[in-house]
Enzyme design. Structure first.
Site, PDB file in Angstrom:
ATOM      1  CD  GLU A   7     -27.681   9.467 -12.945  1.00  0.00           C
ATOM      2  OE1 GLU A   7     -26.555   9.626 -12.804  1.00  0.00           O
ATOM      3  OE2 GLU A   7     -27.785  10.373 -13.344  1.00  0.00           O
ATOM      4  N   GLY A  55     -20.465   9.482  -9.900  1.00  0.00           N
ATOM      5  CA  GLY A  55     -21.178   8.794  -9.653  1.00  0.00           C
ATOM      6  C   GLY A  55     -21.360   7.251 -10.174  1.00  0.00           C
ATOM      7  CG  ASP A 114     -32.460  11.264  -4.913  1.00  0.00           C
ATOM      8  OD1 ASP A 114     -33.944  11.402  -3.920  1.00  0.00           O
ATOM      9  OD2 ASP A 114     -31.006  12.017  -4.353  1.00  0.00           O
TER      10      ASP A 114
HETATM   11  C1  PRP Z   1     -26.191  12.678  -8.012  1.00  0.00           C
HETATM   12  C2  PRP Z   1     -26.654  11.294  -8.948  1.00  0.00           C
HETATM   13  C3  PRP Z   1     -27.153  11.046 -10.100  1.00  0.00           C
HETATM   14  C4  PRP Z   1     -28.454  12.384  -9.778  1.00  0.00           C
HETATM   15  C5  PRP Z   1     -29.565  11.683  -8.938  1.00  0.00           C
HETATM   16  O1  PRP Z   1     -25.166  13.269  -9.218  1.00  0.00           O
HETATM   17  O2  PRP Z   1     -25.508  10.996  -9.584  1.00  0.00           O
HETATM   18  O3  PRP Z   1     -26.663  11.854 -11.186  1.00  0.00           O
HETATM   19  O4  PRP Z   1     -27.436  13.012  -8.929  1.00  0.00           O
HETATM   20  O5  PRP Z   1     -30.695  12.944  -8.456  1.00  0.00           O
HETATM   21  P1  PRP Z   1     -31.927  13.671  -9.399  1.00  0.00           P
HETATM   22  O6  PRP Z   1     -32.603  11.933  -9.884  1.00  0.00           O
HETATM   23  O7  PRP Z   1     -32.028  14.171  -7.891  1.00  0.00           O
HETATM   24  O8  PRP Z   1     -31.552  14.294 -10.265  1.00  0.00           O
HETATM   25  P2  PRP Z   1     -24.408  14.426  -8.282  1.00  0.00           P
HETATM   26  O9  PRP Z   1     -25.109  15.782  -8.426  1.00  0.00           O
HETATM   27  O10 PRP Z   1     -24.591  14.092  -6.583  1.00  0.00           O
HETATM   28  O11 PRP Z   1     -23.362  14.161  -8.838  1.00  0.00           O
HETATM   29  P3  PRP Z   1     -22.424  12.677  -8.257  1.00  0.00           P
HETATM   30  O12 PRP Z   1     -22.808  11.714  -9.587  1.00  0.00           O
HETATM   31  O13 PRP Z   1     -20.886  13.691  -9.214  1.00  0.00           O
HETATM   32  O14 PRP Z   1     -21.764  12.672  -7.320  1.00  0.00           O
END
Ligand code: PRP
Length: 185
Positions: A111, A56, A115
């Site tokens: 990041e 991301g 979330d």
């Molecule tokens: C997303 C984003 C963060 C994480 C945040 O990654 O890039 O790394 O979720 O979420 P959290 O605060 O609940 O831990 P994702 O797992 O969707 O992978 P990506 O970056 O490959 O889309």
């Protein structure tokens, strides 16, 4: 939206994003310089290690690193979350690890979104356990309403409500990462 029928609207335009990235880069540069780090007067001192969290963060990482104007090196990590997304205690595991030894390095984690906070907490703990000299964190988007871990990134692009966002690296089922703007459903 025209061309993207599933997307309701633009949350942040390409122009707004680029402007904000420039400002965040300045905040980060100032913070390190206030600590006396990465001075251009001592070009042989060690560089900042900027860690991009795949996938991301790819566009934010690319734009931010070009605006930082600090001596830096880059590395990447990919992590995945397991378990119930809405409760604390879920597992985060490393899918692809860094190639760099972070011991005694100043690390900046980049990041796309914070979330629940679980991923960021895991990454900060991992860098600290590996002996990083300092760990700072930045995120393009912060979604505090979804937090289950009490953590805040040091530098934030935009704070958003609990809407599903895509674009500028963020996806839904791996789609829409390539959009230059941030849209929502
Ligand atoms: C997303 C984003 C963060 C994480 C945040 O990654 O890039 O790394 O979720 O979420 P959290 O605060 O609940 O831990 P994702 O797992 O969707 O992978 P990506 O970056 O490959 O889309």
């Amino acid at each position: 939206m025209k061309n993207y029928p599933e997307i309701k609207s633009v949350l942040y335009s390409e122009e707004q994003i680029q402007k904000r990235v420039g400002k965040v880069a300045t905040e980060i540069r100032t913070a390190y310089q206030d600590e006396g780090k990465f001075s251009t007067a001592s070009p042989n001192s060690e560089s900042l290690l900027v860690v991009g969290v795949l996938k991301g963060a790819l566009y934010f990482f690319a734009d931010l690193t070009r605006e930082l104007k600090l001596p830096l090196s880059m590395d990447f990590m990919q992590v995945a979350s397991y378990g119930d997304e809405t409760v604390s205690g879920g597992d985060v595991r490393i899918v692809t690890d860094l190639h760099t030894d972070v011991k005694d390095r100043d690390v900046l984690i980049v990041e796309d979104i914070v979330d629940t906070g679980r991923t960021l907490e895991f990454l900060v703990n991992t860098m600290t356990e590996r002996g990083a000299r300092s760990v700072k964190t930045c995120t393009m988007l912060d979604k505090p309403s979804r937090r289950v871990i009490d953590i805040k990134a040091d530098f934030v692009g935009f704070t958003v409500d609990n809407v599903y966002v895509v674009g500028y690296g963020m996806d839904i089922a791996q789609k829409y990462r390539e959009l230059p703007f941030i849209g929502y459903f």
